[in-house]
Design an enzyme around this catalytic site. Sequence first.
Site, PDB file in Angstrom:
ATOM      1  CG  PHE A 156      18.662  19.396  14.182  1.00  8.14           C
ATOM      2  CD1 PHE A 156      18.577  18.321  14.253  1.00  8.14           C
ATOM      3  CD2 PHE A 156      17.119  20.257  14.214  1.00  8.14           C
ATOM      4  CE1 PHE A 156      17.267  17.424  14.036  1.00  8.14           C
ATOM      5  CE2 PHE A 156      16.776  19.621  12.674  1.00  8.14           C
ATOM      6  CZ  PHE A 156      17.058  17.878  12.640  1.00  8.14           C
ATOM      7  CG  ASP A 241      21.036  25.851   9.836  1.00  7.60           C
ATOM      8  OD1 ASP A 241      19.756  26.359   9.371  1.00  7.60           O
ATOM      9  OD2 ASP A 241      21.534  24.267  10.616  1.00  7.60           O
ATOM     10  CE  LYS A 270      12.463  23.232   9.992  1.00 12.75           C
ATOM     11  NZ  LYS A 270      12.248  22.147   9.515  1.00 12.75           N
TER      12      LYS A 270
END
Length: 416
Positions: A156, A241, A270
């Site tokens: 994801f 990531d 984030k």
Amino acid sequence: MPGSAATGATTETGAGTATDRQIARAEAYSAHNYHPLPVVIASAEGAWVTDVEGRRYLDMLAGYSALNFGHANPRLIAAAKAQLDRVTLTSRAFHHDRFAEFCAALAQLCGMEMVLPMNTGAEAVETAVKTARKWGYRIKGVPDGRAKIVVAADNFHGRTTTIVSFSTDPDARADFGPYTPGFTVVPYGDLAALEAAVDDDTVAVLLEPIQGEAGVLVPPPGYLSGVRALTTARNVLFIADEIQSGLGRTGRTFACEHESVVPDMYVLGKALGGGVVPVSAVVSSRSVLGVFRPGEHGSTFGGNPLACAVGLEVIAMLRTGEYQLRAAELGAHLHAELGTLTSSGAVTAVRGRGLWAGVDIAPSLGTGRAVTERLMTHGVLAKDTHGSTIRLAPPLVISKEDLDWALARLRTVLGV
């Protein structure tokens, strides 16, 4: 405090309540791209949130790690407020007085040389893809149009058209084609499959050091170091990531550190915005990010003054190491407690690292969604994924007392 949560909270609020009205209005006017739990949050502080009915809940999701430092962290709110009185946006058409400081601080935190600030995680992943391709053509010498990036199944990385092109999740991918070519998908954690997929046209391997959306999947020991050795040997960029796993979540600044691995490029997001503003970045060496020339890539809000001010405070907080240590210590406690649930039969598996766990619920107890709904009635907010799994990722500022309170309610919900 744990005792102040509304343990009798219920999803059945009755017709005409503030919760019902808010949810009905959202259903009427917003596209149904999410399936939220039936709670409407009105305020929050630390690890706790309060809904429009005045009920309090312990947040065990932390905005998918965006809220590592908790809701309304005083240091981050103060940094944002101070910057709001000065300047919030200039666009990259001009320099501003927080930009260089932010880039230098983030590069130093990562042990890298250059930073390319963006806004969202998906935007940063897109930037990483473009960087890798441009590096492949200009530096590695891959023939034009043939650059390949190897990715992992069950990944994801976001929801843009290019990113869902290499997703293996039908919900994320279906009906969004035609898809962007140039990606090869291999099983996560399978070093032999990865090695077989790398060829002369491969410019990068893009991986999550821990797969969050897939259920907090931790790769087998030696996998990340094996990826590092393979990519180095084949002159391929290793892109990590760390949008969810980075910035303290796993007990280290970066999840790659658990195998003493330094990738060629970090993709961050984030928690970098402290739960205040969206901030993301690609961080790498000068030989990689130096391939960009003016006009070849950009973002109106990327690296804006407000984002840089908040990001700088996040970096300052991480430099002390206290949040990483807290995640490691409380994480060890979390996993020890969750491990006891497997012997009960209510939980079939527990995975994760630091203050991050994927808990597989026994099918006899219902779906992950059903369990999170029951948890909500006991004052705990969590999120399900892939049917039977719930994810636990509380803010790193959570107290041990509150963490134990949440675990006690999980045991109640599971009947153990």
